[in-house]
Write a protein that holds these residues in place. Structure first.
Motif, PDB file in Angstrom:
ATOM      1  N   THR A  77      30.029  60.275  -6.896  1.00  8.21           N
ATOM      2  CA  THR A  77      28.958  60.963  -7.632  1.00  8.21           C
ATOM      3  C   THR A  77      28.800  60.434  -9.052  1.00  8.21           C
ATOM      4  OG1 THR A  77      30.443  62.711  -8.388  1.00  8.21           O
ATOM      5  CG2 THR A  77      29.267  63.090  -6.298  1.00  8.21           C
ATOM      6  N   ALA A  78      29.633  59.479  -9.431  1.00 10.39           N
ATOM      7  CA  ALA A  78      29.570  58.899 -10.769  1.00 10.39           C
ATOM      8  C   ALA A  78      29.115  57.442 -10.669  1.00 10.39           C
ATOM      9  CB  ALA A  78      30.946  58.967 -11.435  1.00 10.39           C
ATOM     10  N   ALA A  79      28.703  56.911 -11.799  1.00  5.75           N
ATOM     11  CA  ALA A  79      28.343  55.496 -11.869  1.00  5.75           C
ATOM     12  C   ALA A  79      28.891  54.927 -13.174  1.00  5.75           C
ATOM     13  CB  ALA A  79      26.836  55.311 -11.802  1.00  5.75           C
ATOM     14  N   GLU A  80      29.530  53.768 -13.061  1.00  3.37           N
ATOM     15  CA  GLU A  80      30.051  53.086 -14.244  1.00  3.37           C
ATOM     16  C   GLU A  80      28.948  52.244 -14.862  1.00  3.37           C
ATOM     17  OE1 GLU A  80      33.316  49.734 -15.656  1.00  3.37           O
ATOM     18  OE2 GLU A  80      33.286  50.372 -13.557  1.00  3.37           O
ATOM     19  N   ALA A  81      28.800  52.356 -16.166  1.00  4.73           N
ATOM     20  CA  ALA A  81      27.872  51.516 -16.912  1.00  4.73           C
ATOM     21  C   ALA A  81      28.684  50.469 -17.661  1.00  4.73           C
ATOM     22  CB  ALA A  81      27.066  52.354 -17.902  1.00  4.73           C
ATOM     23  N   ALA A  82      28.246  49.224 -17.591  1.00  2.27           N
ATOM     24  CA  ALA A  82      28.925  48.136 -18.287  1.00  2.27           C
ATOM     25  C   ALA A  82      27.873  47.242 -18.927  1.00  2.27           C
ATOM     26  CB  ALA A  82      29.780  47.336 -17.305  1.00  2.27           C
ATOM     27  N   LEU A  83      28.158  46.791 -20.139  1.00  3.00           N
ATOM     28  CA  LEU A  83      27.202  46.000 -20.915  1.00  3.00           C
ATOM     29  C   LEU A  83      27.831  44.702 -21.407  1.00  3.00           C
ATOM     30  CD1 LEU A  83      25.975  48.861 -23.270  1.00  3.00           C
ATOM     31  CD2 LEU A  83      24.845  48.081 -21.184  1.00  3.00           C
ATOM     32  N   LEU A  84      27.004  43.685 -21.548  1.00  2.00           N
ATOM     33  CA  LEU A  84      27.402  42.445 -22.205  1.00  2.00           C
ATOM     34  C   LEU A  84      26.214  41.978 -23.036  1.00  2.00           C
ATOM     35  CD1 LEU A  84      29.522  40.151 -22.564  1.00  2.00           C
ATOM     36  CD2 LEU A  84      28.344  38.972 -20.686  1.00  2.00           C
ATOM     37  N   VAL A  85      26.422  41.870 -24.337  1.00  6.43           N
ATOM     38  CA  VAL A  85      25.357  41.443 -25.255  1.00  6.43           C
ATOM     39  C   VAL A  85      25.816  40.171 -25.940  1.00  6.43           C
ATOM     40  CG1 VAL A  85      23.969  42.071 -27.276  1.00  6.43           C
ATOM     41  CG2 VAL A  85      24.631  43.838 -25.620  1.00  6.43           C
ATOM     42  N   GLU A  86      24.967  39.147 -25.875  1.00  9.07           N
ATOM     43  CA  GLU A  86      25.270  37.867 -26.518  1.00  9.07           C
ATOM     44  C   GLU A  86      25.609  38.097 -27.991  1.00  9.07           C
ATOM     45  OE1 GLU A  86      22.875  33.721 -27.380  1.00  9.07           O
ATOM     46  OE2 GLU A  86      22.363  34.845 -25.579  1.00  9.07           O
ATOM     47  N   ASP A  87      26.577  37.371 -28.495  1.00  8.22           N
ATOM     48  CA  ASP A  87      27.076  37.576 -29.863  1.00  8.22           C
ATOM     49  C   ASP A  87      25.956  37.643 -30.899  1.00  8.22           C
ATOM     50  OD1 ASP A  87      30.387  36.640 -29.963  1.00  8.22           O
ATOM     51  OD2 ASP A  87      29.203  36.334 -28.158  1.00  8.22           O
ATOM     52  N   SER A  88      25.013  36.726 -30.844  1.00  6.58           N
ATOM     53  CA  SER A  88      23.967  36.679 -31.878  1.00  6.58           C
ATOM     54  C   SER A  88      22.984  37.841 -31.773  1.00  6.58           C
ATOM     55  CB  SER A  88      23.217  35.347 -31.814  1.00  6.58           C
ATOM     56  OG  SER A  88      22.557  35.204 -30.571  1.00  6.58           O
ATOM     57  N   TRP A  89      23.035  38.612 -30.696  1.00  4.08           N
ATOM     58  CA  TRP A  89      22.151  39.760 -30.515  1.00  4.08           C
ATOM     59  C   TRP A  89      22.869  41.088 -30.739  1.00  4.08           C
ATOM     60  CZ3 TRP A  89      16.963  39.915 -29.715  1.00  4.08           C
ATOM     61  CH2 TRP A  89      16.344  38.678 -29.522  1.00  4.08           C
ATOM     62  N   GLN A  90      24.143  41.059 -31.022  1.00  5.45           N
ATOM     63  CA  GLN A  90      24.886  42.303 -31.226  1.00  5.45           C
ATOM     64  C   GLN A  90      24.481  42.970 -32.536  1.00  5.45           C
ATOM     65  OE1 GLN A  90      29.096  41.667 -30.664  1.00  5.45           O
ATOM     66  NE2 GLN A  90      28.759  40.684 -28.684  1.00  5.45           N
TER      67      GLN A  90
END
Length: 163
Positions: A77-90
C-alpha cells in the motif's frame, strides 16, 4: 528567456538518456541517491526503468537533455519515491517539483503512503522535508532515515498536488 524544465514520463525507451544523466552526476550525488558506490549505470538503470508497476519521470532541460529523474516504486500500500538531480541543477527546486508529480501518481495509483530513504546528515533532503507543507514522519536506523507522508495529507493540501 529561460524556460523551466518540463516533466515527462519515461521508461526503457529513454535508457541511454537516463544512463547519460547518471554518468554526469558526481560520485557524491550518486552516493546520496543510492547510498553505496555504484557500478556503471548501464548495468543497473535498465532494471530500474523496467521495474513492474513503477512510475518514472524525467525533467528535461531546454535542450531536451534529461537533467533529473524521479521514480515511484510500489510496495504493497506504500510507494517509495526516489530522486536524482544532476549536480548543476541542484538547489533550484527541481527535486521538489518531481516529488510533487510523484505524489500525484501515488494518489492516482491508490497508494496510502509515500516514503523515501536518505542518509542521516543529508542537509538538502532534510531541509526539503522541514519545509514540507504536510506532516512528515521520520525514523532513523543505522545511519539511514526513512521519511514518509500520508498520501491523504498530500491530497488534502492543494499547494502540494497541483492539478
Amino acid at each position: 528567456m529561460r524556460r523551466e524544465p518540463w516533466i515527462i514520463p519515461i521508461g526503457p525507451g529513454q535508457l541511454a538518456r537516463t544512463v547519460a544523466l547518471h554518468r554526469r552526476c558526481s560520485p557524491q550525488t550518486l552516493w546520496s541517491r543510492y547510498h553505496r558506490a555504484m557500478a556503471d549505470p548501464g548495468t543497473y538503470v535498465p532494471a530500474l526503468l523496467s521495474r513492474p508497476g513503477s512510475v518514472h519521470l524525467a525533467a528535461l532541460g531546454a535542450t531536451g537533455r534529461i537533467v533529473a529523474v524521479g521514480h515511484l516504486m510500489p510496495r504493497h500500500t506504500a510507494a517509495e519515491a526516489a530522486l536524482l538531480v544532476e549536480d548543476s541543477w541542484q538547489g533550484r527546486g527541481l527535486g521538489t517539483r518531481l516529488l510533487q508529480h510523484l505524489g500525484e501518481h501515488a494518489r492516482a495509483g491508490g497508494w496510502t503512503t509515500l516514503y523515501g530513504l536518505f542518509l542521516a546528515g543529508d542537509e538538502r533532503i532534510d531541509a526539503m522535508l522541514r519545509h514540507a507543507p504536510v506532516p512528515v514522519q521520520r525514523r532513523e536506523e543505522g545511519g539511514a532515515v526513512t521519511a514518509w507522508v500520508s498520501v491523504h495529507d498530500l491530497v488534502a493540501h492543494p499547494s502540494v498536488l497541483r492539478r
